[in-house]
Write an enzyme that holds these catalytic residues in place. Structure first.
Site, PDB file in Angstrom:
ATOM      1  N   SER A 294       0.846  -1.181   0.000  1.00 15.84           N
ATOM      2  CA  SER A 294       0.000   0.000   0.000  1.00 15.84           C
ATOM      3  C   SER A 294       0.879   1.227   0.000  1.00 15.84           C
ATOM      4  O   SER A 294       2.085   1.144   0.131  1.00 15.84           O
ATOM      5  CB  SER A 294      -0.872   0.016   1.255  1.00 15.84           C
ATOM      6  N   LYS A 295       0.263   2.354  -0.122  1.00 14.96           N
ATOM      7  CA  LYS A 295       0.997   3.621  -0.142  1.00 14.96           C
ATOM      8  C   LYS A 295       1.916   3.755   1.067  1.00 14.96           C
ATOM      9  O   LYS A 295       2.970   4.343   1.013  1.00 14.96           O
ATOM     10  CB  LYS A 295       0.001   4.780  -0.155  1.00 14.96           C
TER      11      LYS A 295
END
Length: 481
Positions: A252-253
RNA sequence: GGCCCCGUCGUCUAGCGGCCUAGGACUCUGGCUUCUCAAGCCAGCUACGCGGGUUCGAAUCCCGUCGGGGCUACCA
């Protein structure tokens, strides 16, 4: 043999998607089969046109060309599920007619209540079959309430067993595969319906997808059965292991950038990304790691794909990217670098500038790992109002440095031939031999004065490209600091 | 909770019963080289989750256990 990549673009394609696409593509190419690209946009609330276009562009940029799909067409199109709605409705109706499926009038709240009860009772969660055998009276009652029914597939008793190319035989007892929804109350199809119908209609033979879909496979197989397909005609499944972030969670980010657009902007080469991603969950079986796209298609087989998840490691990607950059010809390196230089405002793109860039690139090819470093490394050659970096000014304002610059000026001014050999000879004999200075000290001062930084391409070559006039002017300016 | 998947250095992996005192790559540490930064070269650290079997012999096969992950939607 036909392999498909069928993302649901609810955001920019990320590393995991791309790894799947890469394997799909490589497998199709390896076997000489067809690579089909389909957009699964049945979730209209989350998929946007922008994301769809971005997905198409990303695949193109990576060089994962497809034989059937958006833009290229094909005999099994259209390849956007949003354009195939009628097909799904038709099949849903057929399943209804054949009693494979039924209308379910349960409301979201009622369903939630059932699940809640199951949770507390500690039994397998899932639809309880409430609407499986409604009487005409019950149906009429629901209708009068204005309820819109969903179409729900009836899972028969028994179980589903299939052979996954990567995991071997996998079985699910239908006790744990509840009746599932094929179409919403408004008639629009759900993934479970569309994916299976399309794979059959588009004659897909091999489904390579993320392992998150493993447990939905019995549902797809149920739809194949309902469509009347013979078991030997079912697509073959291969569930790819996850690509995870550093901390063992899905990428994820938070733990590393996941959007391919980010990597492109940073200056990663498509081949480096593909090469690295190919190594996540797969290996050629020997110690080879650096492979071209062509070699990948030659070497790739699903049998060699792992069943265990892999963690994404930026450092390794960077190392591979550096290798790929070093393997570029100067012309290729130039083509890749120019957009970064113009975007950074270092050059405007004139022929003179490009010629100079081409001369300078060999100096930095082995010292960068990302193309975004090109502008910072070459900026000193083009900058109009030259100034020494703030942090480096102090390096040349001391007396010793002043003496170095003074002497350099004196030795360089009379040079009639200005190239790195003559510059080095002049500086070495005076600064090192006569003044007895350490090379890193002496050349360090000249470096800061001429390039403005303590880090630069090789000094003498840099000065050669900078030119005599500019080099001397900068040294003089350095003395004024 | 239930179902399913997974488990070799920090990370990616090789390994498919003896070639393993476990190999390679990245990272990290030290060194060499060196005009900076790199690149290159050399060296080092560090792994078969655990417990039982099977076998003359197990990282490799079986069972259990522990741990991680996924699914459990009118998302995909």
């Amino acid at each position: 043999m036909k392999v498909r990549f069928a993302p649901s673009p609810t955001g920019d394609l990320h590393v995991g998607n791309i790894r799947t696409a890469l394997f799909d593509w490589a497998y199709a190419r390896h076997t000489g089969g067809t690579f089909l690209f389909r957009i699964e946009d049945t979730d209209t609330t989350r998929v946007t046109d922008e994301y769809i276009q971005a997905a198409i562009d990303t695949l193109k940029w990576l060089g994962l060309n497809w034989d059937e799909g958006p833009e290229v067409g094909g005999e099994n199109g259209p390849y956007l599920q949003s354009q195939r709605l009628g097909i799904y409705t038709e099949w849903a109706q057929k399943f209804l007619d054949q009693k494979f499926a039924y209308h379910c009038y349960c409301s979201a709240q009622e369903l939630e209540a059932v699940r809640e009860a199951q949770r507390t009772a500690n039994v397998a969660p899932g639809y309880n079959g409430h609407c499986r055998d409604l009487t005409p009276d019950q149906i009429a009652a629901y209708k009068s309430e204005g309820r819109l029914p969903v179409v729900r597939m009836r899972m028969p008793d028994g179980g589903t067993t299939f052979t996954d190319l990567i995991r071997g035989e996998v079985s699910f007892d239908h006790k744990f595969v509840p009746d599932f929804v094929l179409a919403r109350g408004d008639g629009s199809p759900l993934y479970t319906l569309a994916v299976a119908v399309d794979d059959v209609l588009m004659k897909v033979t091999h489904v390579l997808r993320g392992e998150d879909l493993l447990s939905s496979t019995p549902r797809q197989i149920r739809v194949y059965q309902a469509m009347g397909l013979a078991p030997e005609d079912y697509p073959v499944f291969a569930h790819l292991p996850f690509v995870m972030g550093q901390d063992n969670a899905k990428l994820s980010k938070r733990n590393g950038e996941v959007s391919i657009a980010w990597y492109r902007d940073k200056g990663f080469l498509p081949e480096a990304i593909c090469n690295y991603l190919a190594l996540l969950g797969w290996s050629p079986g020997d110690d080879r790691e650096n492979v071209t796209m062509k070699e990948l298609t030659e070497l790739f087989t699903v049998e060699k794909v792992h069943s265990s998840p892999a963690r994404f490691d930026m450092k390794k990607l960077e190392a591979i990217n550096g290798d790929k950059i070093r393997a570029l010809t100067i012309d290729e390196f130039l083509d890749w670098s120019l957009p970064f230089l113009t975007k950074a405002g270092v050059i405007t793109g004139s022929a003179d500038e490009i010629a100079l860039v081409k001369l300078a690139l060999p100096l930095i090819q082995e010292r960068i790992i990302m193309l975004s470093e090109v502008p910072t490394m070459l900026k000193f050659l083009f900058v109009k109002n030259f100034a020494v970096e703030e942090d480096s000014v102090a390096k040349i304002t001391d007396d010793a440095s002043k003496q170095v610059l003074q002497r350099s000026l004196k030795e360089l001014e009379p040079l009639s031939t200005w190239n790195h050999e003559s510059i080095e000879a002049a500086l070495r004999s005076s600064l090192i031999e006569e003044m007895g200075l350490k090379p890193r000290i002496a050349f360090g001062a000249v470096r800061v004065a001429t390039t403005g930084s303590t880090i630069s391409p090789p000094l003498f070559e840099s000065m050669e490209l900078l030119g005599k006039e500019a080099s001397l002017a900068r040294i003089r300016a350095g003395l004024e600091l």
